[in-house]
Motif scaffolding. Structure first.
Motif, mmCIF file in Angstrom:
data_model
loop_
_atom_site.group_PDB
_atom_site.id
_atom_site.type_symbol
_atom_site.label_atom_id
_atom_site.label_comp_id
_atom_site.label_asym_id
_atom_site.label_seq_id
_atom_site.Cartn_x
_atom_site.Cartn_y
_atom_site.Cartn_z
ATOM 1 N N LEU A 57 11.767 -3.621 9.675
ATOM 2 C CA LEU A 57 11.680 -4.125 8.310
ATOM 3 C C LEU A 57 10.724 -3.337 7.426
ATOM 4 N N PHE A 58 9.752 -2.672 8.055
ATOM 5 C CA PHE A 58 8.754 -1.929 7.285
ATOM 6 C C PHE A 58 8.544 -0.554 7.898
ATOM 7 N N VAL A 59 8.241 0.396 7.034
ATOM 8 C CA VAL A 59 7.771 1.708 7.464
ATOM 9 C C VAL A 59 6.268 1.717 7.224
ATOM 10 N N ARG A 60 5.489 1.921 8.265
ATOM 11 C CA ARG A 60 4.041 1.868 8.166
ATOM 12 C C ARG A 60 3.463 3.262 8.398
ATOM 13 N N THR A 61 2.586 3.668 7.513
ATOM 14 C CA THR A 61 1.807 4.881 7.727
ATOM 15 C C THR A 61 0.347 4.503 7.573
#
Length: 331
Positions: A57-61
């Motif tokens: 659901l999310f792209v995290r950096t």
């Protein structure tokens, strides 16, 4: 991407609330604070939801959080599900309130304007039990309102986080003139009213460092800006007249207050003028709350505002533009 699993027939709405908070904040720390949970617990709930849906659901950096295509797809559905749940709970809350429980009302401190509203509401609804509570700041009270541990409070609505405001209702009550509490031997204590410019060079205490009164500290910061007035550093919160006297004698900083602030030993209260700064006060309660006590508080606030002219701004009165916009929109 999480491993594909059969979709669960049961999806905990709490996981959708976690998703919605992160989707709207795009920041895990802020979303956790909004939900009053630890960041680790929030991350755990997001992973559980991703596993249940079989989708990332999310792209995290290290620098940012962004919705994936699946996250964007889920967002409107999550909102609709949670709105439906809130509506359902509100309907059954109305049924429960047919024999209403006691309504818990934060009046901040005894003797303030809010106590008068509470007393009038008790006269208007003698069969309702309206219990006073003392939270000392709307930011702190908002936490209790959203958790259901408090039902109504008073304070500066515009000073709350917009996300918190979205879950609350408000009704303007008063533009309350502000004042300053001074040691009785302070050089400004001999004045009947203190011009704002006379506070230039002073360090004025306005709750700095107190997480429950952030809206008040923000109001002071806006008032002091460009006037040469400094916010006093954090100090222990004084509970009771004797502790107030002791801290005032030790620090000797003027204290920003309102004209209804109760008398304190070895101190004097002086209204502020040139211009008259105003504290915008609203009655605040949780969205969806239905209770005859809330109706009585709202009616009491209107009656007193009309009788006392509480919502009439004095000529040249100062109030932040953001507060004026909110107060006028809901008047």
């Amino acid at each position: 991407m999480p491993a594909q699993q059969p979709l669960s027939a049961h999806l905990d709405p709490r996981l959708l609330r976690a998703f919605l908070a992160v989707a709207e904040e795009l920041h895990f720390t802020r979303a956790a604070a909004r939900l009053y949970v630890a960041q680790q617990a929030l991350s755990r709930d997001i992973r559980r939801l991703e596993r249940a849906l079989g989708a990332e659901l999310f792209v995290r950096t290290t620098r940012q959080v962004a919705l994936t295509t699946d996250g964007e797809r889920l967002l409107p559905y999550a909102r609709r599900v949670l709105e439906a749940q809130d509506a359902l709970l509100a309907v059954f809350a109305r049924t429960r309130e047919a024999q209403p429980r006691a309504l818990l009302v934060d009046v901040n401190s005894p003797g303030l304007m809010s106590s008068r509203v509470l007393e009038r509401a008790r006269e208007l609804a003698p069969d309702c039990e309206l219990m006073a509570r003392f939270e000392s700041g709307l930011t702190g009270a908002a936490v209790e309102l959203l958790a259901g541990r408090l039902d109504a409070s008073f304070g500066r609505f515009a000073g709350l986080d917009p996300v918190v405001r979205a879950r609350l209702e408000q009704q303007p009550v008063r533009y309350e003139p502000m004042a300053v509490v001074l040691p009785q031997d302070h050089h400004l204590a001999a004045l009947d009213a203190v011009p704002l410019d006379a506070l230039a060079g002073e360090r004025v205490y306005a709750g700095a460092g107190n997480p429950g009164t952030l809206e008040w500290t923000d109001l002071a910061r806006r008032l002091f800006e460009g006037r040469g007035i400094e916010l006093a550093p954090p100090a222990p919160v004084a509970i009771g007249a004797e502790e107030f006297r002791r801290i005032m004698a030790k620090n000797r900083n003027p204290v920003l207050a309102v004209v209804d602030f109760p008398a304190m030993p070895e101190s004097v209260l002086r209204p502020l003028v040139d211009p008259v700064p105003l504290s915008p006060v609203s009655l605040v309660w949780r969205k969806g709350l239905v209770h005859p006590g809330i109706d009585a508080l709202r009616r009491a606030a209107v009656e007193l505002a009309v009788e006392e002219g509480w919502l009439r701004r004095p000529e040249g009165g100062w109030v932040p533009a953001m507060d004026e916009k909110i107060m006028m929109r809901h008047s």
